[in-house]
Design an enzyme around this catalytic site. Structure first.
Site, mmCIF file in Angstrom:
data_model
loop_
_atom_site.group_PDB
_atom_site.id
_atom_site.type_symbol
_atom_site.label_atom_id
_atom_site.label_comp_id
_atom_site.label_asym_id
_atom_site.label_seq_id
_atom_site.Cartn_x
_atom_site.Cartn_y
_atom_site.Cartn_z
ATOM 1 N N LYS A 16 20.104 34.452 -15.787
ATOM 2 C CA LYS A 16 19.720 35.613 -16.604
ATOM 3 C C LYS A 16 20.518 36.843 -16.177
ATOM 4 C CE LYS A 16 15.806 36.599 -19.146
ATOM 5 N NZ LYS A 16 14.403 36.416 -19.427
ATOM 6 N N GLU A 44 0.190 38.105 -15.052
ATOM 7 C CA GLU A 44 0.262 36.904 -15.893
ATOM 8 C C GLU A 44 0.800 37.301 -17.268
ATOM 9 O OE1 GLU A 44 -1.362 32.802 -16.558
ATOM 10 O OE2 GLU A 44 -1.051 34.003 -14.761
ATOM 11 N N ASP A 72 11.474 40.075 -22.892
ATOM 12 C CA ASP A 72 10.585 38.977 -23.248
ATOM 13 C C ASP A 72 10.993 38.537 -24.643
ATOM 14 O OD1 ASP A 72 8.242 37.462 -22.247
ATOM 15 O OD2 ASP A 72 7.426 38.054 -24.182
ATOM 16 N N SER A 73 11.121 37.225 -24.826
ATOM 17 C CA SER A 73 11.634 36.779 -26.117
ATOM 18 C C SER A 73 10.996 35.488 -26.557
ATOM 19 C CB SER A 73 13.157 36.636 -26.040
ATOM 20 O OG SER A 73 13.508 35.757 -25.010
ATOM 21 N N GLY A 156 17.218 26.296 -24.138
ATOM 22 C CA GLY A 156 16.022 26.406 -24.982
ATOM 23 C C GLY A 156 16.223 25.805 -26.363
ATOM 24 N N TYR A 157 15.946 26.600 -27.391
ATOM 25 C CA TYR A 157 15.988 26.115 -28.774
ATOM 26 C C TYR A 157 17.380 26.280 -29.411
ATOM 27 C CZ TYR A 157 10.923 26.396 -28.122
ATOM 28 O OH TYR A 157 9.648 26.236 -27.646
HETATM 29 P P1 IMP Z 1 12.255 34.581 -22.150
HETATM 30 O O1 IMP Z 1 11.116 35.502 -22.476
HETATM 31 O O2 IMP Z 1 13.591 35.215 -22.343
HETATM 32 O O3 IMP Z 1 12.101 33.886 -20.825
HETATM 33 O O4 IMP Z 1 12.227 33.414 -23.262
HETATM 34 C C1 IMP Z 1 11.061 32.649 -23.538
HETATM 35 C C2 IMP Z 1 11.434 31.334 -24.205
HETATM 36 O O5 IMP Z 1 11.955 31.572 -25.530
HETATM 37 C C3 IMP Z 1 12.538 30.546 -23.491
HETATM 38 O O6 IMP Z 1 12.015 29.709 -22.501
HETATM 39 C C4 IMP Z 1 13.137 29.739 -24.631
HETATM 40 O O7 IMP Z 1 12.349 28.593 -24.881
HETATM 41 C C5 IMP Z 1 13.014 30.681 -25.814
HETATM 42 N N1 IMP Z 1 14.259 31.479 -25.957
HETATM 43 C C6 IMP Z 1 14.408 32.809 -25.720
HETATM 44 N N2 IMP Z 1 15.675 33.196 -25.926
HETATM 45 C C7 IMP Z 1 16.346 32.088 -26.320
HETATM 46 C C8 IMP Z 1 17.713 31.870 -26.664
HETATM 47 O O8 IMP Z 1 18.586 32.766 -26.670
HETATM 48 N N3 IMP Z 1 18.017 30.601 -27.001
HETATM 49 C C9 IMP Z 1 17.120 29.579 -27.012
HETATM 50 N N4 IMP Z 1 15.851 29.722 -26.672
HETATM 51 C C10 IMP Z 1 15.451 30.985 -26.336
#
Ligand code: IMP
Length: 201
Positions: A16, A44, A72-73, A156-157
């Protein structure tokens, strides 16, 4: 020469950090991962992007005494009523890995018409300053869910997400192209001005 100001990323993940550093290339800050001590008081995670990003950034800014960045995504799919959304990392329950979550998503959309596969990645980025100020920016990347995984890149996706205006999945696109259109890139672009201001610029 005056050194660029330090900013702490509210994550212990070196991948990251690399991605954020690439997205913020050209912005005069020295980014580092948060230490385990700085991350110890993280709350949490809930089901709201903004609350999650804000809580992570504020916690690390307080613990480090430095400006802190967090994000957060998640992936929102129209045919699933916007799920998995902020719960994307845990979709389908704990034992699943990325490939398992992708398979689960494809099964949930099997036999569904085209419009059900319309989707978007969403990212909320937060910059918290030690004085308590918090800046929040949201970025989106619209697209659709493919019938099956394609490509080896990303995470991820990515293999089942085809961004609007492209004919390849995010996992098939070069990293710099993904970064230029990604939800995370767009959210962080909105914070460039505040980050630049940290150096008096
Ligand atoms: P985070 O909040 O950035 O850790 O993302 C949470 C979850 O969303 C990740 O574990 C992925 O499953 C999905 N995700 C977020 N960003 C991406 C991306 O750019 N590509 C693919 N999956 C994503």
């Amino acid at each position: 020469m005056v050194e660029a100001p330090r900013v702490v990323l509210a994550s212990s993940n070196p991948g990251k950090l690399r991605e954020f550093a690439a997205l913020l290339a050209g912005v005069p800050v020295r980014l580092r991962n948060a230490s385990p001590e700085e991350l110890a008081a993280l709350p949490e995670e809930g089901d709201q992007y903004e609350a999650n990003a804000r809580a992570k950034a504020v916690t690390v800014a307080q613990a480090s005494g430095l400006p802190a960045l967090a994000d957060d995504s998640g992936l929102e799919v129209d045919g699933l009523g916007g799920a998995p959304g902020p719960l994307s990392a845990r979709y389908g329950g704990d034992p699943l890995d990325d490939a398992g979550r992708v398979a689960r998503l494809l099964a949930a959309l099997a036999e569904r018409p085209g419009a059900a596969r319309n989707a978007r990645f969403v990212c909320v980025a937060a910059l918290a300053l030690p004085d308590g100020t918090v800046h929040i920016r949201r970025g989106e990347c619209p697209g659709r869910i493919l019938p099956e995984p394609r490509g080896e890149g990303g995470f991820g996706y990515d293999p089942v997400f085809e961004p609007e205006g492209h004919t390849r999945s995010l996992a098939e696109l070069p990293a710099d192209l993904k970064n230029s259109l990604s939800h995370r890139g767009r959210a962080l672009a909105g914070l460039t001005e505040e980050l630049t201001r940290l150096s008096g610029g």
